[in-house]
Design a protein around this motif. Structure first.
Motif, PDB file in Angstrom:
ATOM      1  N   CYS A 221     -58.399  52.923  30.585  1.00  0.00           N
ATOM      2  CA  CYS A 221     -57.446  52.580  31.658  1.00  0.00           C
ATOM      3  C   CYS A 221     -58.019  52.829  33.051  1.00  0.00           C
ATOM      4  N   LYS A 222     -58.681  53.983  33.237  1.00  0.00           N
ATOM      5  CA  LYS A 222     -59.197  54.363  34.557  1.00  0.00           C
ATOM      6  C   LYS A 222     -60.333  53.470  35.023  1.00  0.00           C
ATOM      7  N   ASN A 223     -60.898  52.669  34.129  1.00  0.00           N
ATOM      8  CA  ASN A 223     -61.968  51.743  34.516  1.00  0.00           C
ATOM      9  C   ASN A 223     -61.432  50.372  34.926  1.00  0.00           C
ATOM     10  N   ILE A 224     -60.112  50.276  35.047  1.00  0.00           N
ATOM     11  CA  ILE A 224     -59.484  49.028  35.497  1.00  0.00           C
ATOM     12  C   ILE A 224     -58.821  49.308  36.848  1.00  0.00           C
ATOM     13  N   ILE A 225     -59.235  48.556  37.864  1.00  0.00           N
ATOM     14  CA  ILE A 225     -58.714  48.746  39.225  1.00  0.00           C
ATOM     15  C   ILE A 225     -57.819  47.564  39.582  1.00  0.00           C
ATOM     16  N   HIS A 226     -56.584  47.875  39.912  1.00  0.00           N
ATOM     17  CA  HIS A 226     -55.622  46.829  40.286  1.00  0.00           C
ATOM     18  C   HIS A 226     -55.501  46.765  41.804  1.00  0.00           C
ATOM     19  N   ASN A 227     -55.882  45.634  42.359  1.00  0.00           N
ATOM     20  CA  ASN A 227     -55.718  45.400  43.793  1.00  0.00           C
ATOM     21  C   ASN A 227     -54.426  44.618  43.978  1.00  0.00           C
ATOM     22  N   ASN A 255     -57.629  50.472  21.738  1.00  0.00           N
ATOM     23  CA  ASN A 255     -57.655  51.913  21.415  1.00  0.00           C
ATOM     24  C   ASN A 255     -57.394  52.764  22.651  1.00  0.00           C
ATOM     25  N   GLU A 256     -57.860  52.275  23.812  1.00  0.00           N
ATOM     26  CA  GLU A 256     -57.722  53.054  25.050  1.00  0.00           C
ATOM     27  C   GLU A 256     -56.286  53.064  25.580  1.00  0.00           C
ATOM     28  N   PHE A 257     -55.400  52.268  24.995  1.00  0.00           N
ATOM     29  CA  PHE A 257     -53.981  52.356  25.355  1.00  0.00           C
ATOM     30  C   PHE A 257     -53.463  53.764  25.074  1.00  0.00           C
ATOM     31  N   ALA A 258     -54.138  54.480  24.174  1.00  0.00           N
ATOM     32  CA  ALA A 258     -53.704  55.831  23.774  1.00  0.00           C
ATOM     33  C   ALA A 258     -54.060  56.902  24.793  1.00  0.00           C
ATOM     34  N   GLY A 259     -54.870  56.547  25.810  1.00  0.00           N
ATOM     35  CA  GLY A 259     -55.289  57.529  26.793  1.00  0.00           C
ATOM     36  C   GLY A 259     -56.488  58.323  26.312  1.00  0.00           C
ATOM     37  N   MET A 260     -56.815  59.393  27.074  1.00  0.00           N
ATOM     38  CA  MET A 260     -57.984  60.186  26.703  1.00  0.00           C
ATOM     39  C   MET A 260     -57.708  61.677  26.744  1.00  0.00           C
TER      40      MET A 260
END
Length: 360
Positions: A221-227, A255-260
Motif C-alpha cells: 500500500c505504501k508504495n502507491i502514491i495518490h495525487n 496479499n498486500e491488502f492485509a497490510g504489514m
C-alpha cells in the motif's frame, strides 16, 4: 540475458558521487549529497524531513524554504540489502519507468543509495486500496507498466524462481543444527519442507500460462502514491522490479491488502472485488498493448485463478526475504514474526487455492 531490463538508447547517464552515507547519520550524509547535487541551494536555508515507513532503507527529504515543491529524496540502502536486491537492475527499472511516465526523475546514485525526485501525493493504506475509485486507478496503472517493452528483442524470462532460489540459499544456513536462532527452528517450517514446496510451486505455477511482463513485484500500500489534485496514482520503490509473471505482480498486490505491521488476511480482497479489479486491468492492458479482442468471461476467470495461485508464491518470496532481513537489518521490525505469518498463510490457503481450476 532474458531476465534483464534494458534501458532505452539515449537515456540520460546517471550521475554517480563517491559518497558513502552512514545509515545511522542519514541527515548528515544527505546534506553532503545536496551540496554536490544542488550547489545553488543556500545551506543555511536547507530543510530536511526523515521518513520512517521503510522496512528496507532509510529515507530523508531535502528542500529549501523558498522552493518547498522541489524536494530531493535521499534513500540510503539498508545493511546487507545488496544480498537480495539487484541495485543495477533497480537503476535500470527507474530509468525505464521514468521514460514511460511512470516514475519520478532519478538524480544520481552514490555508494550506498540514490537521490530522486519527490512525487507529491499521499501514500495509501489498507482501506484506500479497497476504495472503488482508487482500485480502478491502481489496476490501470499496473496494466500500463505491464505493457512496457524493456527487453532487447528476445523473449523475456521471469526471474521469480532464480530470485526465490537465491533467497532460500541465503537463509538455508539458519536451519542447521548448529544455528543459533532457536526461534527459527521452533516456528519456521523445516528446510526440507520449504524446499519441497518451492519445487512444487515452480512446476505447478510455471504451467499456468501467465504472461511474462515488466513487473513492480512489491506493490504494498505504501508504495502507491495518490495525487488527488491530478487524479492519478503512481508506484514508487523499484528495488524488486523485473520481468516476472503478470499474475505474480497482481497476486502479490492482493496479499498486500492485509497490510504489514499488523497483518490481517481478513482484508484479502473477495472474489467480487478481485473480479472488478481484474476486469478494469484487462481492459486497460488490452488498450495499452493494442489488443482489439473483446474481453470474455473465460479470460477473466483464467486470470482470477492464475492470480490466486501465484499469491502463494508471493507468501514464500517475502517469507524468505523476511528471514534474511531478520539476520541483517538494523530496522526495528519483527521480521522473523512476519516470515512466520507469511509461511503460515501459504499453508493455510494452499488447499482452497489449489482447488481452483482454469476454465476449459
Amino acid at each position: 540475458m532474458e531476465t534483464e531490463i534494458h534501458v532505452p538508447l539515449g537515456s540520460p547517464v546517471i550521475r554517480r558521487f563517491p559518497i558513502f552515507v552512514d545509515e545511522h547519520q542519514v541527515t548528515d550524509g544527505a546534506i553532503r549529497l545536496i551540496k554536490e547535487l544542488r550547489p545553488a541551494w543556500d545551506p543555511d536555508r536547507l530543510q530536511t524531513k526523515l521518513f520512517t515507513d521503510g522496512t528496507t532503507n532509510k529515507l530523508v527529504g531535502c528542500y529549501v524554504e523558498d522552493s518547498p515543491d522541489d524536494v530531493v529524496l535521499v534513500r540510503v540502502y539498508g545493511n546487507k540489502t545488496e544480498l537480495f536486491v539487484d541495485r543495477d537492475n533497480e537503476l535500470k527499472s527507474f530509468q525505464v519507468l521514468h521514460a514511460n511516465g511512470c516514475a519520478p526523475r532519478l538524480y544520481c546514485s552514490f555508494q550506498n543509495g540514490i537521490c530522486y525526485e519527490f512525487m507529491p501525493g499521499d501514500a495509501l493504506g489498507t482501506q484506500d486500496v479497497r476504495d472503488p475509485a482508487l482500485l480502478r486507478m491502481i489496476s490501470r496503472e499496473m496494466a500500463r507498466i505491464h505493457a512496457i517493452h524493456a527487453h532487447n528483442g528476445c523473449i523475456p524470462k521471469p526471474n521469480l524462481w532464480i530470485k526465490m532460489r537465491k533467497y532460500f540459499s541465503l537463509v538455508a544456513t539458519e536451519f542447521t543444527d548448529q544455528a543459533s536462532n532457536l526461534r527459527i527452528q521452533r516456528e519456521v517450517p523445516s528446510k526440507a519442507l520449504l524446499e519441497q514446496e518451492m519445487l512444487w510451486m515452480k512446476e505447478h505455477l510455471s504451467a499456468l500460462g501467465s504472461p511474462v511482463v515488466l513487473c513492480h513485484n512489491d506493490l504494498l500500500c505504501k508504495n502507491i502514491i495518490h495525487n488527488n489534485k491530478e487524479g492519478h496514482v503512481r508506484f514508487i520503490d523499484y528495488e524488486y522490479s523485473s520481468y516476472n509473471y503478470q499474475a505474480f505482480d497482481i497476486g502479490n498486490h492482493f496479499n498486500e491488502f492485509a497490510g504489514m505491521s499488523e497483518l490481517d488476511y481478513g482484508l484479502y480482497p473477495s472474489r467480487e472485488m478481485q473480479l472488478e479489479w481484474l476486469q478494469v486491468y484487462l481492459k486497460a492492458y488490452k488498450l495499452y498493448t493494442k489488443n482489439t479482442e473483446q474481453l470474455g468471461p473465460r479470460e477473466l476467470e483464467t486470470l482470477y485463478v492464475q492470480v490466486n495461485k501465484f499469491a502463494l508464491a508471493s507468501h514464500f518470496f517475502w517469507g524468505f526475504w523476511a528471514l534474511i532481513q531478520a539476520k541483517y537489518s538494523s530496522i526495528d521490525f519483527d521480521f522473523l514474526g512476519y516470515a512466520v505469518l507469511r509461511f503460515n498463510q501459504y499453508f493455510k490457503t494452499k488447499p482452497t487455492v489449489m482447488a481452483l481450476k482454469i476454465p476449459e
